[in-house]
Motif scaffolding. Structure first.
Motif, PDB file in Angstrom:
ATOM      1  N   GLY A 125     -29.480 -66.887 -33.433  1.00  0.00           N
ATOM      2  CA  GLY A 125     -29.421 -68.098 -32.632  1.00  0.00           C
ATOM      3  C   GLY A 125     -28.016 -68.521 -32.260  1.00  0.00           C
ATOM      4  O   GLY A 125     -27.829 -69.303 -31.323  1.00  0.00           O
ATOM      5  N   THR A 126     -27.011 -68.019 -32.973  1.00  0.00           N
ATOM      6  CA  THR A 126     -25.621 -68.391 -32.682  1.00  0.00           C
ATOM      7  C   THR A 126     -24.939 -67.414 -31.736  1.00  0.00           C
ATOM      8  O   THR A 126     -23.825 -67.658 -31.287  1.00  0.00           O
ATOM      9  CB  THR A 126     -24.794 -68.474 -33.980  1.00  0.00           C
ATOM     10  OG1 THR A 126     -24.683 -67.152 -34.561  1.00  0.00           O
ATOM     11  CG2 THR A 126     -25.445 -69.408 -34.990  1.00  0.00           C
ATOM     12  N   ARG A 127     -25.601 -66.310 -31.442  1.00  0.00           N
ATOM     13  CA  ARG A 127     -25.010 -65.316 -30.552  1.00  0.00           C
ATOM     14  C   ARG A 127     -25.169 -65.743 -29.089  1.00  0.00           C
ATOM     15  O   ARG A 127     -25.876 -66.694 -28.778  1.00  0.00           O
ATOM     16  CB  ARG A 127     -25.687 -63.954 -30.734  1.00  0.00           C
ATOM     17  CG  ARG A 127     -25.622 -63.372 -32.130  1.00  0.00           C
ATOM     18  CD  ARG A 127     -26.404 -62.059 -32.165  1.00  0.00           C
ATOM     19  NE  ARG A 127     -26.767 -61.684 -33.532  1.00  0.00           N
ATOM     20  CZ  ARG A 127     -27.733 -60.825 -33.832  1.00  0.00           C
ATOM     21  NH1 ARG A 127     -28.426 -60.242 -32.860  1.00  0.00           N
ATOM     22  NH2 ARG A 127     -28.009 -60.545 -35.096  1.00  0.00           N
ATOM     23  N   TYR A 128     -24.539 -64.993 -28.184  1.00  0.00           N
ATOM     24  CA  TYR A 128     -24.791 -65.177 -26.762  1.00  0.00           C
ATOM     25  C   TYR A 128     -26.239 -64.770 -26.482  1.00  0.00           C
ATOM     26  O   TYR A 128     -26.804 -63.914 -27.163  1.00  0.00           O
ATOM     27  CB  TYR A 128     -23.820 -64.349 -25.928  1.00  0.00           C
ATOM     28  CG  TYR A 128     -22.388 -64.810 -26.078  1.00  0.00           C
ATOM     29  CD1 TYR A 128     -21.922 -65.925 -25.388  1.00  0.00           C
ATOM     30  CD2 TYR A 128     -21.512 -64.143 -26.933  1.00  0.00           C
ATOM     31  CE1 TYR A 128     -20.609 -66.360 -25.539  1.00  0.00           C
ATOM     32  CE2 TYR A 128     -20.205 -64.570 -27.098  1.00  0.00           C
ATOM     33  CZ  TYR A 128     -19.757 -65.682 -26.398  1.00  0.00           C
ATOM     34  OH  TYR A 128     -18.469 -66.128 -26.565  1.00  0.00           O
ATOM     35  N   SER A 129     -26.817 -65.361 -25.465  1.00  0.00           N
ATOM     36  CA  SER A 129     -28.233 -65.139 -25.190  1.00  0.00           C
ATOM     37  C   SER A 129     -28.514 -63.786 -24.551  1.00  0.00           C
ATOM     38  O   SER A 129     -29.663 -63.340 -24.517  1.00  0.00           O
ATOM     39  CB  SER A 129     -28.769 -66.243 -24.276  1.00  0.00           C
ATOM     40  OG  SER A 129     -28.056 -66.250 -23.042  1.00  0.00           O
ATOM     41  N   SER A 130     -27.473 -63.134 -24.034  1.00  0.00           N
ATOM     42  CA  SER A 130     -27.676 -61.871 -23.336  1.00  0.00           C
ATOM     43  C   SER A 130     -26.347 -61.142 -23.198  1.00  0.00           C
ATOM     44  O   SER A 130     -25.273 -61.717 -23.434  1.00  0.00           O
ATOM     45  CB  SER A 130     -28.257 -62.124 -21.942  1.00  0.00           C
ATOM     46  OG  SER A 130     -27.325 -62.863 -21.157  1.00  0.00           O
TER      47      SER A 130
ATOM     48  N   VAL B 257     -37.764 -58.231 -33.658  1.00  0.00           N
ATOM     49  CA  VAL B 257     -37.588 -58.101 -32.218  1.00  0.00           C
ATOM     50  C   VAL B 257     -36.219 -57.495 -31.907  1.00  0.00           C
ATOM     51  O   VAL B 257     -35.201 -57.886 -32.484  1.00  0.00           O
ATOM     52  CB  VAL B 257     -37.712 -59.473 -31.535  1.00  0.00           C
ATOM     53  CG1 VAL B 257     -37.349 -59.378 -30.056  1.00  0.00           C
ATOM     54  CG2 VAL B 257     -39.132 -60.013 -31.696  1.00  0.00           C
ATOM     55  N   ILE B 258     -36.209 -56.521 -31.002  1.00  0.00           N
ATOM     56  CA  ILE B 258     -34.971 -55.908 -30.503  1.00  0.00           C
ATOM     57  C   ILE B 258     -34.865 -56.309 -29.035  1.00  0.00           C
ATOM     58  O   ILE B 258     -35.696 -55.910 -28.212  1.00  0.00           O
ATOM     59  CB  ILE B 258     -35.004 -54.368 -30.640  1.00  0.00           C
ATOM     60  CG1 ILE B 258     -35.311 -53.953 -32.087  1.00  0.00           C
ATOM     61  CG2 ILE B 258     -33.698 -53.759 -30.156  1.00  0.00           C
ATOM     62  CD1 ILE B 258     -34.291 -54.376 -33.104  1.00  0.00           C
ATOM     63  N   ASP B 259     -33.843 -57.118 -28.706  1.00  0.00           N
ATOM     64  CA  ASP B 259     -33.790 -57.678 -27.357  1.00  0.00           C
ATOM     65  C   ASP B 259     -32.350 -57.874 -26.892  1.00  0.00           C
ATOM     66  O   ASP B 259     -31.423 -57.225 -27.394  1.00  0.00           O
ATOM     67  CB  ASP B 259     -34.563 -58.995 -27.317  1.00  0.00           C
ATOM     68  CG  ASP B 259     -34.003 -60.043 -28.293  1.00  0.00           C
ATOM     69  OD1 ASP B 259     -32.925 -59.805 -28.891  1.00  0.00           O
ATOM     70  OD2 ASP B 259     -34.643 -61.111 -28.440  1.00  0.00           O
ATOM     71  N   GLU B 260     -32.169 -58.790 -25.931  1.00  0.00           N
ATOM     72  CA  GLU B 260     -30.848 -59.034 -25.354  1.00  0.00           C
ATOM     73  C   GLU B 260     -29.837 -59.480 -26.395  1.00  0.00           C
ATOM     74  O   GLU B 260     -28.652 -59.116 -26.326  1.00  0.00           O
ATOM     75  CB  GLU B 260     -30.949 -60.096 -24.248  1.00  0.00           C
ATOM     76  CG  GLU B 260     -31.783 -59.692 -23.046  1.00  0.00           C
ATOM     77  CD  GLU B 260     -33.263 -60.012 -23.210  1.00  0.00           C
ATOM     78  OE1 GLU B 260     -34.000 -59.895 -22.221  1.00  0.00           O
ATOM     79  OE2 GLU B 260     -33.672 -60.363 -24.340  1.00  0.00           O
ATOM     80  N   ARG B 261     -30.251 -60.272 -27.361  1.00  0.00           N
ATOM     81  CA  ARG B 261     -29.327 -60.731 -28.398  1.00  0.00           C
ATOM     82  C   ARG B 261     -28.925 -59.582 -29.325  1.00  0.00           C
ATOM     83  O   ARG B 261     -27.829 -59.592 -29.881  1.00  0.00           O
ATOM     84  CB  ARG B 261     -29.942 -61.884 -29.193  1.00  0.00           C
ATOM     85  CG  ARG B 261     -30.088 -63.169 -28.385  1.00  0.00           C
ATOM     86  CD  ARG B 261     -30.700 -64.291 -29.203  1.00  0.00           C
ATOM     87  NE  ARG B 261     -30.991 -65.456 -28.390  1.00  0.00           N
ATOM     88  CZ  ARG B 261     -30.155 -66.472 -28.181  1.00  0.00           C
ATOM     89  NH1 ARG B 261     -28.968 -66.466 -28.745  1.00  0.00           N
ATOM     90  NH2 ARG B 261     -30.512 -67.495 -27.414  1.00  0.00           N
TER      91      ARG B 261
ATOM     92  N   ALA C 159     -18.434 -64.568 -20.771  1.00  0.00           N
ATOM     93  CA  ALA C 159     -17.512 -65.212 -21.701  1.00  0.00           C
ATOM     94  C   ALA C 159     -16.291 -64.332 -21.956  1.00  0.00           C
ATOM     95  O   ALA C 159     -15.154 -64.812 -22.049  1.00  0.00           O
ATOM     96  CB  ALA C 159     -18.234 -65.524 -23.015  1.00  0.00           C
ATOM     97  N   TRP C 160     -16.518 -63.034 -22.058  1.00  0.00           N
ATOM     98  CA  TRP C 160     -15.433 -62.071 -22.278  1.00  0.00           C
ATOM     99  C   TRP C 160     -14.457 -62.089 -21.093  1.00  0.00           C
ATOM    100  O   TRP C 160     -13.239 -62.142 -21.279  1.00  0.00           O
ATOM    101  CB  TRP C 160     -16.037 -60.687 -22.464  1.00  0.00           C
ATOM    102  CG  TRP C 160     -15.076 -59.575 -22.741  1.00  0.00           C
ATOM    103  CD1 TRP C 160     -14.469 -58.760 -21.816  1.00  0.00           C
ATOM    104  CD2 TRP C 160     -14.599 -59.146 -24.016  1.00  0.00           C
ATOM    105  NE1 TRP C 160     -13.659 -57.842 -22.443  1.00  0.00           N
ATOM    106  CE2 TRP C 160     -13.714 -58.056 -23.794  1.00  0.00           C
ATOM    107  CE3 TRP C 160     -14.830 -59.555 -25.324  1.00  0.00           C
ATOM    108  CZ2 TRP C 160     -13.074 -57.384 -24.838  1.00  0.00           C
ATOM    109  CZ3 TRP C 160     -14.197 -58.887 -26.365  1.00  0.00           C
ATOM    110  CH2 TRP C 160     -13.324 -57.821 -26.123  1.00  0.00           C
ATOM    111  N   GLU C 161     -15.005 -62.068 -19.899  1.00  0.00           N
ATOM    112  CA  GLU C 161     -14.159 -62.055 -18.705  1.00  0.00           C
ATOM    113  C   GLU C 161     -13.384 -63.360 -18.545  1.00  0.00           C
ATOM    114  O   GLU C 161     -12.221 -63.358 -18.119  1.00  0.00           O
ATOM    115  CB  GLU C 161     -15.024 -61.771 -17.476  1.00  0.00           C
ATOM    116  CG  GLU C 161     -15.558 -60.339 -17.458  1.00  0.00           C
ATOM    117  CD  GLU C 161     -16.580 -60.091 -16.368  1.00  0.00           C
ATOM    118  OE1 GLU C 161     -17.044 -61.077 -15.740  1.00  0.00           O
ATOM    119  OE2 GLU C 161     -16.930 -58.906 -16.151  1.00  0.00           O
TER     120      GLU C 161
END
Length: 288
Positions: free
Chosen positions: A268-273, A220-224, A280-282
């Protein structure tokens, strides 16, 4: 091999091809012909301005595929540019079919490509003081963070429109050193979500920016996946590119931790989107 000369430029193709239509458009002042996508692109100037013309249908020297496949990819990409119209992306003016191919005309965007492999290939990209990437890395951290803001904001928009970014890397970034403006180009392969890796290990993209799933057929290629790309780009512009160590990072511990989470091997450990990553960056920037 056939060599063509138009305006100020000359270029070679594997087989003879009719480019008379291009000369009719205006004065050709530059060419980008060392691409493996099957496209050849030109800078054209006429009375009403400068334009970037992307063409598929010929057989560039670095292309090993079939021209008809490149034509179909470019034709399909037109709806992507129309649906993802954004101030930070080169503006599609019009597009049309020709007897032997397909052409897309964009407004010209001032800037230099951060992966100019045709002029600064190999180690020169990182060591030659004239390389756009080298010069960009010499900019102040705030200037580079501003460029990343442009990149992250556009990809949050991409996500909101129900698309996923395919083949985004530093070669998709134009930087205008005179005006400190970042423009994004080459979004041809962006797709509607959901989608999967339908190629396998050779899935579109640069190794330095690709996630684990972008090497796995059927994954799957998605938001993550997209937020991984954003983290990888951050390491490319602020850190050690594929070396994700803190010793190579230039923008503080808080942003390093955000970028590090983004490029986790475990999805699963990444940001969801991208949106979650951007927030989080901001927040990390505010704490700096």
């Amino acid at each position: 091999m056939k060599t063509k000369k138009m305006g100020e430029v000359s270029f070679s193709v594997q087989e003879d091809h009719d480019f008379s239509w291009l000369e009719e458009m205006g004065h050709v002042f530059c060419v980008f012909d060392e691409q493996d996508s099957g496209n050849i692109s030109f800078g054209v100037e006429r009375e009403d301005g400068k334009f970037f013309v992307k063409y598929a249908g010929a057989k560039p020297m670095d292309f090993s595929g079939e021209p008809k496949e490149a034509v179909e990819r470019l034709r399909t990409a037109m709806s992507v540019y129309q649906q993802l119209k954004h101030p930070s992306v080169i503006r599609l003016k019009h597009h049309f079919a020709l007897k032997e191919g397909y052409a897309a005309v964009f407004n010209w965007a001032e800037g230099e490509c951060l992966h100019s492999h045709w002029s600064h290939g190999g180690p020169a990209k990182y060591t030659d003081p004239t390389s756009p990437y080298y010069r960009f890395r010499k900019l102040s951290v705030p200037s580079r963070l501003q460029a990343l803001d442009t990149i992250f904001s556009f990809h949050a928009f991409v996500e909101e429109q129900g698309f996923v970014a395919i083949d985004f890397y530093d070669g998709s970034i134009l930087y205008d050193f005179n005006n400190d403006v970042t423009t994004l180009c080459d979004i041809d392969f962006y797709r509607k979500s959901p989608t999967v890796n339908d190629i396998g290990e050779e899935f579109w993209g640069a190794d330095r920016s690709k996630s684990k799933e972008e090497y796995e057929l059927g994954a799957v290629i998605d938001e993550r996946t997209n937020e991984y790309t954003m983290g990888a780009i951050a390491f490319g512009l602020l850190g050690g590119e594929t070396d994700h160590s803190f010793s190579k990072w230039e923008a503080g511990e808080g942003l390093f931790e955000v970028a590090g989470k983004a490029v986790g091997e475990d999805r699963g450990t990444r940001y969801s989107s991208v949106r979650a990553f951007k927030e989080a960056w901001e927040e990390a920037r505010r704490r700096c």
